[in-house]
Design a protein around this motif. Structure first.
Motif, PDB file in Angstrom:
ATOM      1  N   UNK A  11      33.322  38.135  53.734  1.00 61.06           N
ATOM      2  CA  UNK A  11      33.548  36.814  53.158  1.00 61.06           C
ATOM      3  C   UNK A  11      32.360  36.226  52.393  1.00 61.06           C
ATOM      4  N   UNK A  14      32.229  37.725  48.989  1.00 60.97           N
ATOM      5  CA  UNK A  14      33.426  37.704  48.129  1.00 60.97           C
ATOM      6  C   UNK A  14      33.099  37.260  46.696  1.00 60.97           C
ATOM      7  N   UNK A  15      32.250  36.221  46.515  1.00 58.30           N
ATOM      8  CA  UNK A  15      31.936  35.815  45.132  1.00 58.30           C
ATOM      9  C   UNK A  15      31.302  36.945  44.324  1.00 58.30           C
ATOM     10  N   UNK A  18      33.997  39.382  43.404  1.00 59.56           N
ATOM     11  CA  UNK A  18      34.849  38.792  42.357  1.00 59.56           C
ATOM     12  C   UNK A  18      34.158  38.889  40.998  1.00 59.56           C
ATOM     13  N   UNK A  19      32.878  38.525  40.963  1.00 55.60           N
ATOM     14  CA  UNK A  19      32.144  38.549  39.690  1.00 55.60           C
ATOM     15  C   UNK A  19      32.129  39.959  39.106  1.00 55.60           C
ATOM     16  N   UNK A  99      34.455  27.091  34.041  1.00 60.10           N
ATOM     17  CA  UNK A  99      33.750  26.698  32.826  1.00 60.10           C
ATOM     18  C   UNK A  99      34.095  27.583  31.640  1.00 60.10           C
ATOM     19  N   UNK A 101      32.190  28.182  28.981  1.00 60.06           N
ATOM     20  CA  UNK A 101      31.053  29.010  28.568  1.00 60.06           C
ATOM     21  C   UNK A 101      30.983  30.310  29.359  1.00 60.06           C
ATOM     22  N   UNK A 102      31.203  30.192  30.670  1.00 57.89           N
ATOM     23  CA  UNK A 102      31.098  31.387  31.508  1.00 57.89           C
ATOM     24  C   UNK A 102      32.248  32.352  31.214  1.00 57.89           C
ATOM     25  N   UNK A 105      31.174  34.114  28.180  1.00 57.05           N
ATOM     26  CA  UNK A 105      30.142  35.084  28.551  1.00 57.05           C
ATOM     27  C   UNK A 105      30.802  36.344  29.136  1.00 57.05           C
ATOM     28  N   UNK A 124      21.804  38.997  36.210  1.00 57.02           N
ATOM     29  CA  UNK A 124      22.198  37.586  36.303  1.00 57.02           C
ATOM     30  C   UNK A 124      22.264  37.109  37.753  1.00 57.02           C
TER      31      UNK A 124
ATOM     32  N   UNK B   8      23.995  29.754  31.322  1.00 60.60           N
ATOM     33  CA  UNK B   8      25.472  29.763  31.342  1.00 60.60           C
ATOM     34  C   UNK B   8      25.960  30.278  32.694  1.00 60.60           C
ATOM     35  N   UNK B   9      25.319  31.350  33.151  1.00 54.51           N
ATOM     36  CA  UNK B   9      25.715  31.990  34.418  1.00 54.51           C
ATOM     37  C   UNK B   9      25.525  31.031  35.590  1.00 54.51           C
ATOM     38  N   UNK B  10      24.322  30.432  35.636  1.00 55.68           N
ATOM     39  CA  UNK B  10      24.012  29.541  36.761  1.00 55.68           C
ATOM     40  C   UNK B  10      24.940  28.336  36.774  1.00 55.68           C
ATOM     41  N   UNK B  12      27.833  28.062  35.356  1.00 57.81           N
ATOM     42  CA  UNK B  12      29.218  28.516  35.530  1.00 57.81           C
ATOM     43  C   UNK B  12      29.591  28.705  36.978  1.00 57.81           C
ATOM     44  N   UNK B  13      28.591  29.093  37.772  1.00 56.04           N
ATOM     45  CA  UNK B  13      28.905  29.367  39.176  1.00 56.04           C
ATOM     46  C   UNK B  13      28.245  28.389  40.140  1.00 56.04           C
ATOM     47  N   UNK B  15      29.364  25.545  41.223  1.00 58.03           N
ATOM     48  CA  UNK B  15      30.279  25.009  42.241  1.00 58.03           C
ATOM     49  C   UNK B  15      30.663  26.065  43.271  1.00 58.03           C
ATOM     50  N   UNK B  17      33.042  28.124  43.486  1.00 57.34           N
ATOM     51  CA  UNK B  17      34.430  27.975  43.940  1.00 57.34           C
ATOM     52  C   UNK B  17      35.181  29.319  43.938  1.00 57.34           C
ATOM     53  N   UNK B  18      34.396  30.392  44.026  1.00 56.79           N
ATOM     54  CA  UNK B  18      35.020  31.716  43.935  1.00 56.79           C
ATOM     55  C   UNK B  18      35.466  32.277  45.272  1.00 56.79           C
ATOM     56  N   UNK B  19      34.980  31.645  46.332  1.00 56.78           N
ATOM     57  CA  UNK B  19      35.212  32.260  47.637  1.00 56.78           C
ATOM     58  C   UNK B  19      36.680  32.220  48.048  1.00 56.78           C
TER      59      UNK B  19
END
Lengths: 163, 214
Positions: A11, A14-15, A18-19, A99, A101-102, A105, A124, B8-10, B12-13, B15, B17-19
């Protein structure tokens, strides 16, 4: 590893998963398949984790390897590169994240080669050159040059699209 | 001023909220579906191949001059194909609404039952097919005359039952009985040749799911 320990181990990462999976897939269906496969492989091969590296580094390595393998398999089936299917323009369908922008990207990252995608994601995520070199199986000098080149390419692709 | 990709990366993520929790029970859904679809597909192809082969046999046996034996073999193959089709109908009764593990388990039980049922049929099927093959060799074209001459020349003292040497008859009957006795092993070996890889995969997935559920 039981269900509970599996959940508690996976868990927090997970981010990350996902990325990485988002960088190698163009559709929601593919993303879900890749994501599931990565989670499964982490669970199945967790016993081989030697604790010589950090758990997160090991997860990156597994995730990248699984994504690259799945991409290779899908290429063999479709006999074309995944990037060939990339839409030229940004659309609602590619809006995987909040977002804009992301998302732009990510669209640019998906146009990189498979290995470059992995390298820039690790960069990154603030992994050291040494860690990136360990994960991708190359040396730190090569990583430095590669990252510089990738950043230039991304900058060119994103030029005028994000502010 | 344009943002750097790092910014952009920082942002963008930020929040985070990806979990999304990986759903353990769902992990194998796709794999379960794939493996069962694959086995079903292979079974369908096997069934069609069996029926097509029976047609080829009739034509082939016609040219060997033993059409009646060809028809007998074709009928046997089609009866077996029909029996397999009836068994496959049983798959529709499996609860598709059940969770992956229960469905996989039900499918595996159905598979084991089907194999057990087929073994019973094979106890008759294998010896009959073997006898048909021997009869084909004996009766096709001029084989009978040639073989009789061959036996009488090389083994003149051989005891005959009609035109057939008793020892040959005994060997044929022995092999047919052995085939009936070992039908289970032969059939399982036969099934393993065709479906071995997917069956192993099915067992592997079930073992993983059992471990996940523990």
């Amino acid at each position: 590893m039981s269900s509970d320990s599996y959940t508690s181990s996976i868990l927090p990462y997970a981010p990350i998963i996902i990325k990485i999976c988002r960088a190698y897939t163009n559709s929601e269906e593919d993303f879900e398949d890749y994501y599931q496969e990565v989670c499964l492989q982490i669970w199945k091969s967790h016993k081989s984790f030697s604790k010589q590296s950090q758990w997160s580094t090991w997860i990156y390595r597994v995730a990248l390897n699984v994504c690259l393998t799945l991409l290779k398999k899908s290429k063999q089936h479709q006999q074309r590169f995944a990037s060939d299917q990339l839409p030229a323009e940004f659309s609602e369908k590619n809006r995987a994240f909040q977002g804009e922008s992301v998302n732009q990207l990510y669209l640019a990252i998906r146009q990189l080669s498979e290995v470059d995608r992995g390298v820039i994601l690790l960069y990154l995520e603030e992994k050291s050159y040494q860690e990136i070199a360990d994960i991708t199986g190359t040396n730190t000098n090569n990583i430095g040059v590669r990252i510089k080149r990738i950043k230039e390419r991304l900058k060119k692709t994103l030029d005028g699209k994000v502010n | 001023m344009e943002k750097s990709i790092e910014t952009i990366w920082k942002e963008g993520f930020l929040r985070n909220d990806l979990t999304v929790a990986p759903k353990i029970n769902n992990l194998y859904n796709q794999k379960s579906r794939n493996i069962i679809d694959r086995i079903k597909g292979m079974m369908r192809v096997n069934l069609i191949a069996l029926v097509m082969f029976s047609v080829v046999i009739v034509v082939w046996w016609y040219f060997l001059g033993v059409l009646y034996l060809g028809i007998l073999v074709a009928v046997l193959l089609n009866v077996f194909a029909y029996y397999m089709k009836l068994q496959m109908e049983g798959m529709k009764e499996l609860d598709h609404g059940a969770c992956s593990y229960d469905y996989l388990k039900a499918f595996n039980n159905w598979l084991e039952d089907s194999i057990d049922n087929n073994v019973k049929i094979m106890r008759v099927f294998y010896p009959v097919m073997f006898l048909c093959a021997i009869a084909t060799i004996w009766f096709s074209n001029d084989n009978a005359t040639v073989l009789k001459e061959l036996f009488s020349r090389h083994f003149p003292q051989m005891i005959l039952w009609g035109d057939i040497a008793v020892v040959v008859l005994a060997v044929v009957v022995f092999v047919a009985l052995a085939m009936a006795f070992f039908a289970g092993r032969i059939y399982r070996w036969d099934v393993n040749l065709v479906y071995g890889r997917v069956f192993r995969k099915l067992k592997e997935i079930m073992a993983d799911m059992e471990e996940l559920r523990s």
